[in-house]
Design a protein around this motif. Structure first.
Motif, PDB file in Angstrom:
ATOM      1  N   UNK A  36       0.843  -1.186   0.003  1.00 30.30           N
ATOM      2  CA  UNK A  36      -0.071   0.072  -0.039  1.00 30.30           C
ATOM      3  C   UNK A  36       1.057   1.182  -0.169  1.00 30.30           C
ATOM      4  N   UNK A  37       0.678   2.035  -0.954  1.00 27.52           N
ATOM      5  CA  UNK A  37       1.314   3.561  -1.124  1.00 27.52           C
ATOM      6  C   UNK A  37       0.308   4.654  -0.953  1.00 27.52           C
ATOM      7  N   UNK A  38       0.657   5.749  -0.530  1.00 31.13           N
ATOM      8  CA  UNK A  38      -0.174   6.767  -0.716  1.00 31.13           C
ATOM      9  C   UNK A  38      -0.577   7.286  -2.237  1.00 31.13           C
ATOM     10  N   UNK A  39      -1.911   7.533  -2.606  1.00 30.07           N
ATOM     11  CA  UNK A  39      -2.272   7.931  -3.832  1.00 30.07           C
ATOM     12  C   UNK A  39      -1.622   9.348  -3.928  1.00 30.07           C
ATOM     13  N   UNK A  40      -0.851   9.423  -4.866  1.00 26.77           N
ATOM     14  CA  UNK A  40      -0.258  10.972  -5.463  1.00 26.77           C
ATOM     15  C   UNK A  40      -1.307  11.878  -5.772  1.00 26.77           C
ATOM     16  N   UNK A  41      -1.131  13.081  -6.088  1.00 24.95           N
ATOM     17  CA  UNK A  41      -2.061  13.936  -6.659  1.00 24.95           C
ATOM     18  C   UNK A  41      -2.063  14.213  -7.787  1.00 24.95           C
ATOM     19  N   UNK A  42      -1.140  13.841  -8.478  1.00 29.05           N
ATOM     20  CA  UNK A  42      -1.027  13.900 -10.057  1.00 29.05           C
ATOM     21  C   UNK A  42      -1.072  12.822 -10.926  1.00 29.05           C
ATOM     22  N   UNK A  43      -1.588  13.015 -12.156  1.00 35.15           N
ATOM     23  CA  UNK A  43      -1.603  11.592 -12.976  1.00 35.15           C
ATOM     24  C   UNK A  43      -0.620  11.114 -13.211  1.00 35.15           C
TER      25      UNK A  43
END
Length: 494
Positions: A36-43
């Motif tokens: 599990x990794x943090x979902x980034x803010x950019x595509x």
């Protein structure tokens, strides 16, 4: 004969975290490894993070990878250039614009939009995002295309702009056919026209049973795998998790909890007018055979985090959870109305707020007041009781719309299953037998299962624990008190 084991990778792009799973499938399902990794803010960052996580997990596979499946949250995505390169930040479902959505609804009509799409919350949709950006004169829109969170990952793996019907349904730009009619293979020209758009700016819609494409040579090199591995858009996270847990026939249901909580019921012939009135989404299940009726609390898991940060700041999380677990077996005379940002369903109310209610059980009147925190464990128990009652209310409302639920309810991991007090309260307050999916990442693993099902015809189900199951009739009196406090005009709970 015992089928030869097959390994597959699954991706679940979530609001807060993105999960990757390596699953081995045969007679059953084994979760070999998860990450599990943090979902980034950019595509573009999302694409890079998912490729890196897939590479790290794939190293541990005991068998060659047979397929890769991708599931994601709904609505969230990114503008892209014509070549599929993401432009800027992800446009997230949680960042929806109510004012723009209100103008859209005023122009078209709420029931007309819902009849066409099955989506009751237009403020979260990519169509509304696009209208807002156009009104702001966003320079990115000139030749922009759209990819959902799933499409961004699939594009990085296959070079194809593809989604599936369960995720297309969340955009408000895909027409939901009548029950039993064939699914549409493209985004809808008339719905897109509301924002001055055409279907060529949106991804191709693959139908149930189809693959999205194959792993390109460059993506295969980045993952350390052979090229040509089939890639499948598994679908909308809640629908994927429900299918994986065995909810595949009318009357089956699954409860899925992350930042949001969703109760998904497999159904047939639900009234669109009544479903809209209750704030529930209608779509098709991942295999396209039946309808799905989806009720949601968008801030369920988020409310628990709010409780620890705002209501009981500084409290020892482990100790409070242990004490709350003990209180969950005792008298339940207080609950919190669990609405950080309004109520989505049932009886939608954008003004609903977090309040403490002391339930009337002995002829006294129930009363609402600000949430107090003198006793951290009692305060948390009241929060979790409210969340469990909200689930029971959604369940009862779905039964009114779709008929009785089968006795067993699958609960898909997350904080709603791992938090002992919350789990116990659900067991007490939701009728039937609740069974937890016995895997760490049911949606990511479910995406891997669906991928293998599509490419190899192997049908499996997640293991559901029976170690702590109990049969419950719920608590009708407490549920009635909850509904009367949350929405006094509601006269029935079941």
């Amino acid at each position: 004969m015992t089928p030869a084991p097959l390994a597959a990778l699954g991706v679940d792009v979530g609001t807060t975290n993105t999960k990757v799973a390596l699953a081995v499938l045969g007679d059953g399902v084994t979760e070999e490894r998860t990450l599990s990794v943090p979902t980034p803010r950019t595509g573009d960052a999302l694409q890079a993070v998912v490729l890196g996580a897939l590479r790290e997990v794939a190293i541990d596979s005991p068998h060659p990878i047979a397929a890769i499946g991708v599931a994601s949250m709904g609505e969230t995505g990114s503008l892209t250039g014509p070549g599929g390169i993401p432009r800027g930040d992800l446009l997230r479902w949680a960042d929806g614009d109510t004012a723009t959505a209100d103008r859209l609804v005023a122009a078209v009509g709420a029931q007309t939009l819902y009849d066409a799409t099955g989506v009751p919350a237009p403020h979260k949709s990519p169509l509304t995002h696009w209208l807002r950006l156009a009104a702001e004169g966003d320079a990115r829109l000139g030749d922009a295309h759209w990819l959902g969170a799933d499409g961004l990952v699939v594009s990085a793996l296959t070079g194809e702009a593809v989604t599936d019907h369960t995720l297309a349904a969340r955009t408000m730009a895909y027409r939901l056919p009548e029950s039993g009619a064939p699914l549409a293979e493209t985004f809808d020209h008339d719905l897109l026209g509301l924002a001055g758009l055409t279907p060529d700016r949106f991804p191709r819609v693959v139908l149930a049973g189809e693959t999205a494409g194959s792993l390109t040579a460059s993506a295969a090199s980045a993952l350390g795998l052979g090229d040509g591995i089939p890639v499948v858009v598994a679908g909308h996270d809640h629908a994927v998790g429900a299918w994986a847990a065995g909810a595949r026939e009318p009357g089956n249901a699954a409860d899925s909890v992350g930042t949001a909580e969703a109760l998904l019921r497999i159904a047939q012939g639900v009234s669109r007018e009544e479903a809209l009135r209750e704030g529930m989404s209608l779509a098709r299940c991942v295999d396209g055979r039946f309808e799905t009726l989806l009720a949601g609390n968008p801030t369920a898991g988020a409310l628990v985090e709010w409780a620890f940060s705002e209501l009981i700041p500084g409290a020892d999380r482990h100790d409070v959870l242990q004490q709350a677990r003990l209180l969950a077996d005792g008298p339940l005379d207080a609950f919190v109305l669990p609405y950080l940002r309004g109520r989505q369903s049932p009886a939608p109310d954008a003004t609903a707020t977090v309040r403490l209610v002391r339930a009337a059980r002995s002829g006294t009147d129930a009363g609402a007041e600000p949430v107090a925190s003198a006793d951290p464990a009692a305060a948390l128990t009241a929060v979790l009781t409210g969340l469990a009652l909200q689930l029971a209310w959604m369940d009862a409302a779905q039964s009114r719309l779709a008929g009785p639920r089968r006795d067993e309810l699958a609960v898909l991991g997350g904080p709603g299953a791992g938090n002992g007090a919350w789990w116990r309260l659900k067991q007490r307050l939701v009728p039937g037998v609740l069974r937890r999916a016995d895997v760490a990442e049911p949606v990511a693993t479910g995406a891997a299962m669906l991928a293998v099902h599509r490419v190899a015809g192997l049908t499996t189900s997640l293991p559901l624990s029976s170690a702590d199951t109990v049969a419950s009739v719920g608590d009708p009196a407490l549920l009635d008190a909850f509904v009367q406090a949350a929405a006094p005009e509601q006269k029935e709970t079941a």
